[in-house]
Motif scaffolding. Structure first.
Motif, mmCIF file in Angstrom:
data_model
loop_
_atom_site.group_PDB
_atom_site.id
_atom_site.type_symbol
_atom_site.label_atom_id
_atom_site.label_comp_id
_atom_site.label_asym_id
_atom_site.label_seq_id
_atom_site.Cartn_x
_atom_site.Cartn_y
_atom_site.Cartn_z
ATOM 1 N N VAL A 16 4.082 -1.491 -2.154
ATOM 2 C CA VAL A 16 3.397 -0.277 -1.717
ATOM 3 C C VAL A 16 3.933 0.093 -0.342
ATOM 4 O O VAL A 16 3.949 -0.741 0.566
ATOM 5 C CB VAL A 16 1.865 -0.505 -1.644
ATOM 6 N N ARG A 17 4.381 1.337 -0.196
ATOM 7 C CA ARG A 17 4.858 1.796 1.101
ATOM 8 C C ARG A 17 3.656 2.140 1.977
ATOM 9 O O ARG A 17 2.764 2.874 1.565
ATOM 10 C CB ARG A 17 5.740 3.031 0.954
ATOM 11 N N ASN A 36 7.666 -2.699 3.099
ATOM 12 C CA ASN A 36 6.576 -2.388 2.174
ATOM 13 C C ASN A 36 5.573 -3.534 2.123
ATOM 14 O O ASN A 36 5.903 -4.680 2.401
ATOM 15 C CB ASN A 36 7.127 -2.158 0.760
ATOM 16 N N PHE A 37 4.346 -3.198 1.733
ATOM 17 C CA PHE A 37 3.344 -4.219 1.436
ATOM 18 C C PHE A 37 3.668 -4.804 0.067
ATOM 19 O O PHE A 37 4.074 -4.081 -0.835
ATOM 20 C CB PHE A 37 1.931 -3.626 1.366
ATOM 21 N N LEU A 69 2.600 -6.825 13.012
ATOM 22 C CA LEU A 69 1.834 -7.989 12.561
ATOM 23 C C LEU A 69 2.635 -8.893 11.629
ATOM 24 O O LEU A 69 2.211 -10.015 11.336
ATOM 25 C CB LEU A 69 0.553 -7.540 11.857
ATOM 26 N N GLY A 70 3.753 -8.403 11.106
ATOM 27 C CA GLY A 70 4.596 -9.198 10.217
ATOM 28 C C GLY A 70 4.065 -9.307 8.799
ATOM 29 O O GLY A 70 4.364 -10.281 8.114
ATOM 30 N N ILE A 71 3.293 -8.321 8.353
ATOM 31 C CA ILE A 71 2.736 -8.381 6.995
ATOM 32 C C ILE A 71 3.526 -7.526 6.007
ATOM 33 O O ILE A 71 3.135 -7.411 4.857
ATOM 34 C CB ILE A 71 1.243 -7.977 6.980
ATOM 35 N N LEU A 72 4.649 -6.961 6.440
ATOM 36 C CA LEU A 72 5.503 -6.163 5.558
ATOM 37 C C LEU A 72 6.707 -6.995 5.140
ATOM 38 O O LEU A 72 7.137 -7.898 5.859
ATOM 39 C CB LEU A 72 5.968 -4.895 6.265
#
Length: 194
Positions: free
Chosen positions: A139-140, A160-161, A152-155
């Motif tokens: 998910v973009r 993208n997620f 936060l480094g969550i991509l």
């Protein structure tokens, strides 16, 4: 008493030399009208950012709900398929992709450019103790959340997620494992006639 044109009550009161209460109230109201404009100029961007922060989690939750339902239904399909129909992996995959069709092919729901990003993995069949279906998606993020997610480094490396859902369930009740016919449904035919 001299009447001044276009001045209204305040000008007339000033010409007379008296200050009226109506003139002071008018000035105060005029000052407060400007204050409301300034407050709105600060408040509207904050409200829009707050709304944007609520939209992205809603999109991710919607994706997870649809993916979870598709994975659960695919588990039931894998647990009940038989060898008589031949290899059913392609029909299971088509079933899952049909269920995932309710997620719009818009990049903030499901990245679809350059090919579909759905990853569907099946494990097990009707002879296994359990079956498992894993569905993954990308998910973009929405514009402001993309920068925050990168910090936060969550991509992932493409920015993208990643959304991943896994569902597993047992194919048969526990008592079937102890039965003489075993877990193979073909062995059940005529097992209790003997």
């Amino acid at each position: 008493m001299a009447k001044v044109e276009g001045g209204g009550a305040c000008v007339l009161a000033a010409a007379v030399g008296r200050r009226s209460a109506a003139c002071g109230a008018w000035r105060a109201r005029r000052f407060l009208d400007g204050q409301a404009t300034v407050e709105a100029a600060f408040l509207i961007p904050v409200l829009l950012i707050g709304l944007l922060l609520l939209v992205q989690p809603g999109i991710l939750l919607y994706d997870r709900m649809v993916m979870g339902a598709a994975a659960s239904e695919a588990c039931r399909l894998l647990a009940t398929k038989t060898d008589a129909a031949g290899d059913m992996e392609e029909s299971c995959r088509a079933f899952v992709m049909h269920r995932l069709g309710s997620v719009p092919p818009v990049s903030c729901f499901h990245v679809h450019e350059g090919g579909c990003s759905w990853e569907v993995a099946f494990q097990g069949d009707e002879r296994s103790e359990a079956v498992e279906v894993t569905i993954a998606n990308e998910v973009r993020p929405l514009p402001l959340l993309g920068a925050g997610g990168a910090l936060l480094g969550i991509l992932n490396d493409r920015g993208n997620f990643e959304v991943r859902v896994s569902c597993s369930q047992s194919t048969q009740p526990d008592w079937v494992g102890g039965a003489a016919a075993g877990r193979d449904p073909a062995g059940w035919i005529g097992a209790w006639a003997a």
